[in-house]
Scaffold this motif. Structure first.
Motif: not given
Length: 399
Positions: A83, A322-323, A368
């Protein structure tokens, strides 16, 4: 004859026993030597055959050892997903969220007392400094006496009117007299109201001679001393922070300002201190400086003595989370085709995997796109590998 025959036979036996015996012995030794040579030759042939049979196996083993020694050893790990918080860094100056400059609201005069010091908490309307009012007090007393005179005149006018009205029915007082007395009564009442208004005005002016706090808050600075003559043009005498609330006005780049929203949490660290204060972004500048291409985000902070207005501080603004897969910088390679990492397949062969990088934090570089987090990623020595190259993986030990 017999004698000769015996002699002849003896000679023959002597000749046989003396000359033939060495020949027999030499032949025996020849056969022994031949047998030994045959045995030794067979042993040599057997040994050479055995060596020839073992040579391919030894060569194959040596070749395998050579191949293993040529394969590189690399450190691999399965990164998983973490996270990741999106953090924007900025710097700026500390200030009061609502700074209130306090000056002379009235006519001013000679300051007789200063009742507060910087760092003092005060309430709304509390006196900060007093101004001499000896002259104004006499004026107020005079006006108060005028009010009493006007009230007495109004009382007398009302009594005269009441007396005249009681005599109208007997014909002793005319209607014109009643009208005159009524007007006199009204004039006296008006003079009372005027006198009272003048007294109230003077009292209000006298009340404004004292310098008071416009709102409850914390006194930040003091620029006045007893004996000082002050007036409306004296400027700011005190500075206050309404409610004691502070803020950090941090400078952010145009792109960072777009991602910063009111309500975002922030961590503020004053320069020269390791203490961290929690705050909230309460305002984002609606304009961008055309010269610096920066804007201001204002972070609200609760009062603390360590937060001194005018001081410098740094801020970490958390704009979201975000993960993502996080890798160390050493695992990411770049070339003309873009960023990539090496992963290992089931046969421990290097596989080039293109990736898209995101935020760079203290924990590493976020990925990402390109990885799910379940791959075996080469953490080091990736720059020396080629696609399809077989390696010896060594798992990364977790600290």
């Amino acid at each position: 004859m017999n004698y000769e025959a015996k002699m002849f036979g003896r000679e023959q036996r002597l000749e046989y026993s003396g000359e033939d015996l060495p020949v027999r012995r030499s032949r025996r030794w020849i056969w022994i030597v031949a047998a030994v040579l045959v045995v030794l030759g067979g042993a040599a042939i057997f040994t050479m055959g055995k060596k020839d049979a073992q040579a391919p196996k030894a060569g194959a083993a040596a070749k395998g050892d050579a191949n293993n020694s040529q394969m590189p050893t690399v450190t691999v790990a399965v990164p998983g997903r973490s996270n990741l918080q999106t953090v924007i860094s900025g710097t700026g100056s500390l200030a009061a969220k609502r700074e209130m400059p306090v000056g002379v609201a009235g006519e001013g005069g000679l300051v007789t007392r200063v009742l507060v010091e910087p760092g003092t908490w005060v309430g709304k309307g509390q006196i900060l400094a007093t101004v001499d009012r000896s002259v104004q007090a006499q004026t107020a007393s005079s006006l108060a006496a005028s009010v009493r005179v006007a009230e007495a005149d109004a009382k007398l006018a009302q009594a005269n009117l009441d007396r005249a009205q009681s005599l109208v029915s007997n014909g002793f007082v005319s209607k014109a007299d009643i009208d005159r007395l009524t007007a006199a009564r009204d004039q006296a009442s008006a003079r009372v109201r005027v006198a009272r208004a003048q007294l109230a005005e003077t009292n209000a002016r006298n009340g404004r001679l004292d310098i008071r706090a416009p709102e409850a808050g914390l006194v930040l600075t003091r620029q006045v001393e007893p004996g000082q003559i002050v007036s409306a043009g004296s400027g700011v005498l005190f500075r206050m922070a309404m409610g004691g609330q502070m803020e950090l006005r941090t400078q952010l780049a145009e792109a960072d300002l777009q991602r910063t929203k009111p309500g975002s949490s922030a961590q503020v660290t004053p320069t020269g201190s390791t203490q961290v204060f929690s705050g909230t972004v309460w305002q984002v500048s609606p304009v961008i400086d055309p010269t610096t291409r920066q804007g201001i985000a204002r972070i609200q902070l609760s009062y603390n003595p360590a937060l001194r207005p005018g001081g410098f501080a740094s801020a970490q603004i958390i704009t979201g989370s975000n993960s993502a897969v996080i890798l160390p910088q050493s695992a990411i390679q770049s070339d003309a085709q873009g960023n990539y990492v090496y992963t290992l397949d089931a046969k421990d062969q290097a596989v080039r995997t293109p990736v898209v990088t995101g935020e760079v934090t203290d924990a590493g570089v976020s990925i990402t796109q390109g990885l799910s987090g379940n791959e075996r990623v080469v953490m080091t020595a990736g720059a020396f590998l080629n696609p399809g190259q077989k390696v010896i993986p060594q798992s990364l030990k977790k600290q």
